[in-house]
Design a protein around this motif. Structure first.
Motif, PDB file in Angstrom:
ATOM      1  N   LYS A   1       2.241  10.453   7.766  1.00  0.00           N
ATOM      2  CA  LYS A   1       2.454   9.756   6.484  1.00  0.00           C
ATOM      3  C   LYS A   1       3.849  10.073   5.933  1.00  0.00           C
ATOM      4  CE  LYS A   1      -0.025   8.960   2.096  1.00  0.00           C
ATOM      5  NZ  LYS A   1       1.077   9.299   1.163  1.00  0.00           N
ATOM      6  N   ALA A   2       4.247  11.336   6.053  1.00  0.00           N
ATOM      7  CA  ALA A   2       5.561  11.746   5.536  1.00  0.00           C
ATOM      8  C   ALA A   2       6.677  11.015   6.293  1.00  0.00           C
ATOM      9  CB  ALA A   2       5.725  13.257   5.677  1.00  0.00           C
ATOM     10  N   LEU A   3       6.538  10.917   7.599  1.00  0.00           N
ATOM     11  CA  LEU A   3       7.557  10.213   8.398  1.00  0.00           C
ATOM     12  C   LEU A   3       7.577   8.718   8.057  1.00  0.00           C
ATOM     13  CD1 LEU A   3       7.150  11.888  11.913  1.00  0.00           C
ATOM     14  CD2 LEU A   3       9.150  11.996  10.394  1.00  0.00           C
ATOM     15  N   LEU A   4       6.386   8.125   7.860  1.00  0.00           N
ATOM     16  CA  LEU A   4       6.343   6.686   7.518  1.00  0.00           C
ATOM     17  C   LEU A   4       7.059   6.432   6.192  1.00  0.00           C
ATOM     18  CD1 LEU A   4       2.743   5.547   8.569  1.00  0.00           C
ATOM     19  CD2 LEU A   4       4.903   5.135   9.770  1.00  0.00           C
ATOM     20  N   GLU A   5       6.895   7.390   5.258  1.00  0.00           N
ATOM     21  CA  GLU A   5       7.552   7.219   3.951  1.00  0.00           C
ATOM     22  C   GLU A   5       9.044   7.524   4.024  1.00  0.00           C
ATOM     23  OE1 GLU A   5       3.682   8.486   1.428  1.00  0.00           O
ATOM     24  OE2 GLU A   5       5.557   9.497   0.818  1.00  0.00           O
ATOM     25  N   ASP A   6       9.359   8.729   4.532  1.00  0.00           N
ATOM     26  CA  ASP A   6      10.737   9.228   4.409  1.00  0.00           C
ATOM     27  C   ASP A   6      11.657   8.782   5.541  1.00  0.00           C
ATOM     28  OD1 ASP A   6       9.214  12.340   3.391  1.00  0.00           O
ATOM     29  OD2 ASP A   6       9.698  10.520   2.236  1.00  0.00           O
ATOM     30  N   TYR A   7      11.082   8.437   6.704  1.00  0.00           N
ATOM     31  CA  TYR A   7      11.938   8.052   7.853  1.00  0.00           C
ATOM     32  C   TYR A   7      11.916   6.542   8.075  1.00  0.00           C
ATOM     33  CZ  TYR A   7      14.034   8.508  12.518  1.00  0.00           C
ATOM     34  OH  TYR A   7      14.860   8.411  13.613  1.00  0.00           O
ATOM     35  N   VAL A   8      10.711   5.943   7.942  1.00  0.00           N
ATOM     36  CA  VAL A   8      10.583   4.499   8.170  1.00  0.00           C
ATOM     37  C   VAL A   8      10.896   3.714   6.890  1.00  0.00           C
ATOM     38  CG1 VAL A   8       8.969   2.651   8.827  1.00  0.00           C
ATOM     39  CG2 VAL A   8       8.883   4.867   9.992  1.00  0.00           C
ATOM     40  N   GLY A   9      10.580   4.365   5.724  1.00  0.00           N
ATOM     41  CA  GLY A   9      10.853   3.708   4.442  1.00  0.00           C
ATOM     42  C   GLY A   9       9.653   2.930   3.931  1.00  0.00           C
ATOM     43  N   ARG A  10       8.438   3.346   4.343  1.00  0.00           N
ATOM     44  CA  ARG A  10       7.225   2.651   3.884  1.00  0.00           C
ATOM     45  C   ARG A  10       6.924   3.081   2.463  1.00  0.00           C
ATOM     46  NH1 ARG A  10       5.288  -0.268   8.052  1.00  0.00           N
ATOM     47  NH2 ARG A  10       3.954  -1.202   6.451  1.00  0.00           N
ATOM     48  N   PRO A  11       6.152   2.299   1.655  1.00  0.00           N
ATOM     49  CA  PRO A  11       5.526   1.039   2.063  1.00  0.00           C
ATOM     50  C   PRO A  11       6.564  -0.083   2.205  1.00  0.00           C
ATOM     51  CG  PRO A  11       5.113   1.455  -0.256  1.00  0.00           C
ATOM     52  CD  PRO A  11       5.797   2.666   0.268  1.00  0.00           C
ATOM     53  N   SER A  12       6.333  -0.956   3.180  1.00  0.00           N
ATOM     54  CA  SER A  12       7.243  -2.099   3.335  1.00  0.00           C
ATOM     55  C   SER A  12       6.914  -3.095   2.222  1.00  0.00           C
ATOM     56  CB  SER A  12       7.071  -2.763   4.702  1.00  0.00           C
ATOM     57  OG  SER A  12       5.794  -3.364   4.827  1.00  0.00           O
ATOM     58  N   ALA A  13       7.942  -3.820   1.765  1.00  0.00           N
ATOM     59  CA  ALA A  13       7.758  -4.725   0.618  1.00  0.00           C
ATOM     60  C   ALA A  13       6.780  -5.853   0.971  1.00  0.00           C
ATOM     61  CB  ALA A  13       9.104  -5.329   0.232  1.00  0.00           C
ATOM     62  N   LEU A  14       6.064  -6.317  -0.047  1.00  0.00           N
ATOM     63  CA  LEU A  14       5.325  -7.577   0.058  1.00  0.00           C
ATOM     64  C   LEU A  14       6.050  -8.539  -0.877  1.00  0.00           C
ATOM     65  CD1 LEU A  14       2.830  -9.101   1.199  1.00  0.00           C
ATOM     66  CD2 LEU A  14       1.725  -8.611  -0.983  1.00  0.00           C
ATOM     67  N   TYR A  15       6.673  -9.556  -0.319  1.00  0.00           N
ATOM     68  CA  TYR A  15       7.598 -10.392  -1.093  1.00  0.00           C
ATOM     69  C   TYR A  15       7.099 -11.823  -1.157  1.00  0.00           C
ATOM     70  CZ  TYR A  15      11.930 -12.922  -2.231  1.00  0.00           C
ATOM     71  OH  TYR A  15      12.866 -13.742  -2.803  1.00  0.00           O
ATOM     72  N   ARG A  16       6.991 -12.374  -2.378  1.00  0.00           N
ATOM     73  CA  ARG A  16       6.597 -13.780  -2.539  1.00  0.00           C
ATOM     74  C   ARG A  16       7.873 -14.624  -2.478  1.00  0.00           C
ATOM     75  NH1 ARG A  16       6.732 -17.354  -6.564  1.00  0.00           N
ATOM     76  NH2 ARG A  16       5.219 -19.081  -6.585  1.00  0.00           N
ATOM     77  N   CYS A  17       7.942 -15.556  -1.543  1.00  0.00           N
ATOM     78  CA  CYS A  17       9.131 -16.409  -1.385  1.00  0.00           C
ATOM     79  C   CYS A  17       9.160 -17.441  -2.511  1.00  0.00           C
ATOM     80  CB  CYS A  17       9.068 -17.140  -0.047  1.00  0.00           C
ATOM     81  SG  CYS A  17       9.143 -16.062   1.359  1.00  0.00           S
ATOM     82  N   PRO A  18      10.088 -17.314  -3.473  1.00  0.00           N
ATOM     83  CA  PRO A  18      10.057 -18.200  -4.645  1.00  0.00           C
ATOM     84  C   PRO A  18      10.360 -19.662  -4.314  1.00  0.00           C
ATOM     85  CG  PRO A  18      12.022 -16.802  -4.664  1.00  0.00           C
ATOM     86  CD  PRO A  18      11.170 -16.328  -3.528  1.00  0.00           C
ATOM     87  N   ASN A  19      11.350 -19.875  -3.429  1.00  0.00           N
ATOM     88  CA  ASN A  19      11.794 -21.252  -3.171  1.00  0.00           C
ATOM     89  C   ASN A  19      10.798 -22.001  -2.276  1.00  0.00           C
ATOM     90  OD1 ASN A  19      14.108 -20.442  -4.623  1.00  0.00           O
ATOM     91  ND2 ASN A  19      14.908 -19.504  -2.751  1.00  0.00           N
ATOM     92  N   LEU A  20      10.372 -21.342  -1.197  1.00  0.00           N
ATOM     93  CA  LEU A  20       9.419 -22.010  -0.302  1.00  0.00           C
ATOM     94  C   LEU A  20       8.063 -22.198  -0.991  1.00  0.00           C
ATOM     95  CD1 LEU A  20      10.333 -20.444   3.144  1.00  0.00           C
ATOM     96  CD2 LEU A  20      10.498 -22.839   2.472  1.00  0.00           C
ATOM     97  N   SER A  21       7.648 -21.204  -1.804  1.00  0.00           N
ATOM     98  CA  SER A  21       6.362 -21.354  -2.507  1.00  0.00           C
ATOM     99  C   SER A  21       6.394 -22.575  -3.426  1.00  0.00           C
ATOM    100  CB  SER A  21       6.046 -20.098  -3.328  1.00  0.00           C
ATOM    101  OG  SER A  21       5.962 -18.972  -2.470  1.00  0.00           O
ATOM    102  N   LYS A  22       7.532 -22.755  -4.076  1.00  0.00           N
ATOM    103  CA  LYS A  22       7.686 -23.912  -5.001  1.00  0.00           C
ATOM    104  C   LYS A  22       7.630 -25.217  -4.198  1.00  0.00           C
ATOM    105  CE  LYS A  22      10.603 -25.169  -8.961  1.00  0.00           C
ATOM    106  NZ  LYS A  22      11.867 -25.903  -8.634  1.00  0.00           N
ATOM    107  N   ARG A  23       8.365 -25.234  -3.078  1.00  0.00           N
ATOM    108  CA  ARG A  23       8.483 -26.485  -2.293  1.00  0.00           C
ATOM    109  C   ARG A  23       7.177 -26.802  -1.561  1.00  0.00           C
ATOM    110  NH1 ARG A  23      10.260 -27.997   2.825  1.00  0.00           N
ATOM    111  NH2 ARG A  23      11.211 -26.069   3.578  1.00  0.00           N
ATOM    112  N   LEU A  24       6.463 -25.745  -1.113  1.00  0.00           N
ATOM    113  CA  LEU A  24       5.272 -25.985  -0.279  1.00  0.00           C
ATOM    114  C   LEU A  24       3.998 -26.132  -1.102  1.00  0.00           C
ATOM    115  CD1 LEU A  24       6.118 -23.382   2.523  1.00  0.00           C
ATOM    116  CD2 LEU A  24       6.356 -25.862   2.684  1.00  0.00           C
TER     117      LEU A  24
END
Ligand SMILES: CC/C=C(/N=C/c1c(COP(=O)(O)O)cnc(C)c1O)C(=O)O
Length: 387
Positions: A40-63
């Motif tokens: 868990k420590a390596l995933l946080e401090d070395y990998v940079g987790r948690p990875s973002a969950l990102y809502r795509c604003p432009n595609l969400s609007k268009r789709l």
């Protein structure tokens, strides 16, 4: 190690001892407090987790639906592969082995294994089809910088399946000092379960993030399927939630009739490949068919057994996307959201773009963006020459 009729350990006797040793480690070391804390420590401090969950604003609007991306492309090394490579690297050290062996196609697993080895003080040997050495040269250079020894494979179609064949042979000979860090949720038991264990962090994080950001579970979880590790990592947490539709996306290649593709779940038959009973592309007398995909990480005639099981039980559905649709999704994400995805991940995005009409308005579609596209500049350039 079965998923319905799929899975098992169809290997030469000589490979049973190291496989049973890994199974033992998976059942005793991995669940231990010490291992989980270190991982868990390596995933946080070395990998940079948690990875973002990102809502795509432009595609969400268009789709007309909410397109959410689980940003495994933002992990250290640029893909989900590091989650598994780190977990197996820690296991390798616990088992007292000195060498991490990997197969690679897109080179992301090779880079992830070389990265884990460098950080954990282990040697690293990577087997890579000669075709992939030339079409993913960016990752070949990175593996070199990270201290890995790369073994180009000239046999067969010179792609992922040939790298796995060669790596398995080397492992038989060097099993006392070497841990085979298998790069996807395929292969003989315990690999499909072990890799799922290390990749399931993707779905655990995504569930928590969706509940916090959207106040609900996603309506769809979509992921590309090569051997199946980013998909099973994204799916696993949601399997018990029947209202969440699980969509795996296989590569249809050019999509031309009679041409090669990489869609064993859609177009293959049951059989044994690389130690597991699963779905695969084979001739009627059991010869493995050559595969093709614009995405080297999907260019594989087999698939992990758990996906064959999820398809057979009806819990997950598996669609196909061809090279052009993946390319169009690649360009759309670049131009409309400022994100350059890996060609493998572009197949998952393409499914959302190609199925707009059948996705109810306002749905929440969670796509696992498994990696970044820097490695694919050469392939894109080549593809655009023939447009
Ligand atoms: C294990 C061989 C597969 C490789 N990559 C597969 C891959 C895949 C497909 O692999 P899975 O998630 O295991 O189905 C998806 N996305 C990215 C960015 C990938 O690199 C590799 O060698 O890097």
């Amino acid at each position: 190690g079965y998923f319905g009729q799929f899975g098992g350990m169809f290997v030469p006797e000589l490979l049973m001892p190291p496989l049973l040793e890994i199974e033992e480690a998976m059942n005793t070391i991995v669940p231990s407090e010490a291992f989980q804390a270190e991982f868990k420590a390596l995933l946080e401090d070395y990998v940079g987790r948690p990875s973002a969950l990102y809502r795509c604003p432009n595609l969400s609007k268009r789709l007309g639906f909410n397109l959410w991306l689980k940003r495994e492309d933002l992990n250290h090394t640029g893909a989900h592969k590091i989650n598994n490579a780190l977990g197996q690297g820690l296991l390798c050290r616990h088992m007292g082995k000195q060498v991490l062996l990997a197969e690679t196609g897109a080179g992301m697993h090779g880079v992830a294994t070389a990265t884990a080895a460098a950080m954990l003080g282990l040697e690293c040997v990577v087997y890579m089809g000669a075709e992939d050495v030339s079409r993913q040269s960016h990752n070949v250079k990175r593996m070199g910088l990270l201290g890995a020894r790369i073994v180009p494979i000239e046999s067969g179609t010179r792609t992922l399946k040939d790298a796995i064949n060669a790596a398995l042979r080397m492992w038989i000979a060097e099993q006392r000092t070497t841990h085979y860090c298998f790069g996807t949720a395929a292969g003989p038991h315990p690999f499909p379960t072990l890799v799922r264990e290390f990749q399931s962090v993707i779905g655990r994080e995504a569930k928590e993030q969706m509940l916090r950001k959207a106040g609900k579970l996603p309506d769809y979880v979509v992921a590309c399927v090569g051997g199946g590790s980013n998909a099973i990592g994204a799916f696993h947490e949601f399997v018990p939630h029947g209202e969440v539709q699980l969509i795996g996306v296989e590569a249809a290649g050019t999509g031309e009739p009679g041409c090669h593709h990489s869609a064993p779940l859609n177009l293959g038959t049951p059989g044994v490949l690389h130690g597991a009973m699963s779905m695969l592309l084979q001739t009627k007398d059991g010869q493995i068919e050559p595969s093709h995909s614009i995405a080297p990480g999907l260019d594989y005639p087999g698939v992990g057994p758990e996906h064959a099981g999820l398809q057979a039980s009806g819990r997950a559905r598996y669609a196909t996307v061809n090279d052009s649709q993946a390319y169009n999704a690649f360009r759309t994400l670049c131009r409309e959201e400022g994100i350059i995805p890996a060609l493998e991940s572009s197949h998952a995005v393409a499914w959302a773009l190609e199925n707009v009409r059948s996705i109810p308005k306002k749905s929440d579609v969670l796509v696992c963006l498994s990696g970044r596209g820097d490695k694919d500049m050469g392939i894109i350039e080549e593809f655009e020459k023939n447009l």
